[in-house]
Design an enzyme around this catalytic site. Structure first.
Site, PDB file in Angstrom:
ATOM      1  N   SER A  79      77.803  40.548  41.575  1.00 20.10           N
ATOM      2  CA  SER A  79      78.333  41.895  41.310  1.00 20.10           C
ATOM      3  C   SER A  79      78.738  42.672  42.556  1.00 20.10           C
ATOM      4  O   SER A  79      79.249  43.793  42.438  1.00 20.10           O
ATOM      5  CB  SER A  79      77.319  42.712  40.496  1.00 20.10           C
ATOM      6  OG  SER A  79      77.366  42.328  39.143  1.00 20.10           O
ATOM      7  N   LYS A  82      82.227  43.985  42.474  1.00 21.45           N
ATOM      8  CA  LYS A  82      82.661  45.281  41.956  1.00 21.45           C
ATOM      9  C   LYS A  82      83.061  46.250  43.070  1.00 21.45           C
ATOM     10  O   LYS A  82      83.716  47.266  42.799  1.00 21.45           O
ATOM     11  CB  LYS A  82      81.577  45.888  41.067  1.00 21.45           C
ATOM     12  CG  LYS A  82      81.317  45.068  39.799  1.00 21.45           C
ATOM     13  CD  LYS A  82      80.331  45.750  38.880  1.00 21.45           C
ATOM     14  CE  LYS A  82      80.080  44.953  37.606  1.00 21.45           C
ATOM     15  NZ  LYS A  82      79.065  43.906  37.775  1.00 21.45           N
ATOM     16  N   SER A 139      76.058  48.915  37.927  1.00 16.10           N
ATOM     17  CA  SER A 139      76.800  47.650  37.941  1.00 16.10           C
ATOM     18  C   SER A 139      77.301  47.308  36.544  1.00 16.10           C
ATOM     19  O   SER A 139      77.207  46.173  36.085  1.00 16.10           O
ATOM     20  CB  SER A 139      75.918  46.512  38.483  1.00 16.10           C
ATOM     21  OG  SER A 139      76.705  45.436  38.944  1.00 16.10           O
TER      22      SER A 139
END
Length: 301
Positions: A79, A82, A139
């Site tokens: 993640s 992102k 997230s």
């Protein structure tokens, strides 16, 4: 006389064209090149206190790699992806108060891929600001998917924009992305060096920096959530009382089984220097935090 007028018109048009070209050149914003070079002072991170198998510390002010550990080996960024998602979207966002309505396809996407989520409901109308902060703080896979579709019309089209951004940053030889969330894919990869450069670009973008530095955020009031949804950046909240020799201002974590616990963070030291630390393949979320604490204490000034 007519020939004189024609000649004067040609001269005027030429001058006007030259002025327009000069104005265009003046308006053109130079591309910022982000990079960090190893020097004779760059050290290998060998401390037993740093569990992460991959790590890098960059001195932003000097543009140098201070310390590293397998920093140029491809990893799954999970993640941390992102960071690139919000950086890419930021190029196209013109109104943070613009709205987007959540579809069942998005909620199903987040659920079927076992993503972390903000918790938006099908049919809920939220703001672009909610999507931006929801992508970073919890997230949220739902927020990231929504942000991608809002920006490019589809997640597939958005991924193309992500890889264009990677190319702009000069990272396309070692970084490639196949989704906006960070779901594991053998064709989604980068190095911790690459992620440090992506984070540096993000902290120089006001929209991204604001989202990456927020400790908590409450989404806008909707029919489904009248009080909004309060989300937190747990890395920032857990590291804020640790002695790192400064303040960790921005951060984004990541985890998939194939990558272990990952994190990218930005610190301003007590002396005012700026550093970026990225780690991957640690054994737990807490251990990942302590790896950053250890690296900042050991190698920053």
């Amino acid at each position: 006389m007519e020939a004189d007028l024609t000649e004067q018109q040609d001269t005027d048009e030429t001058l006007e064209s030259e002025v327009l070209e000069e104005e265009a050149e003046e308006e053109e914003i130079p591309t910022i090149v982000y990079s960090a070079e190893e020097t004779a002072s760059t050290v290998s991170i060998t401390s037993d206190s740093v569990i992460s198998n991959y790590a890098i510390l960059i001195d932003i002010d000097e543009g140098t790699v201070v310390a590293e550990k397998n920093a140029y080996t491809r990893v799954s960024p999970a993640s941390m992806t992102k960071i690139l998602t919000v950086l890419t979207a930021a190029d196209y966002i013109t109104d943070l108060d613009d709205t987007f309505t959540i579809t069942i396809d998005i909620t199903d996407f987040a659920y079927s891929n076992d993503c972390s989520a903000v918790g938006f409901d099908e049919g809920e109308t939220v703001t672009v600001r909610d999507l931006l902060y929801g992508t970073v703080l919890p997230s949220g896979g739902d927020a990231a998917a929504e942000l991608a579709i809002y920006t490019a019309g589809s997640m597939e089209a958005f991924v193309e924009l992500m890889n264009q951004k990677v190319e702009e940053l000069g990272l396309s030889d070692s970084a490639h992305f196949t989704n906006c969330v960070g779901l594991y894919d053998e064709d989604l990869y980068c190095t911790v060096y690459d992620m440090a450069i992506i984070l540096e670009a993000a902290i120089n973008n006001e929209l991204c920096r604001d989202a990456l530095s927020a400790h908590t955020y409450t989404t806008s009031s909707t029919e489904q959530h009248p009080d909004g949804i309060t989300v937190s950046n747990w890395f920032l909240r857990r590291i804020e009382d640790k002695d790192t020799g400064g303040e960790v201002v921005c951060a984004k974590t990541g985890f998939v089984d194939q990558s272990g616990n990952c994190a990218a963070s930005y610190e301003i030291t007590d002396s005012g220097k700026q550093y970026i630390c990225v780690t991957a393949s640690s054994t737990s979320a807490w251990r990942c935090i302590y790896d950053h604490v250890e690296i900042y204490l050991a190698y920053t000034q």
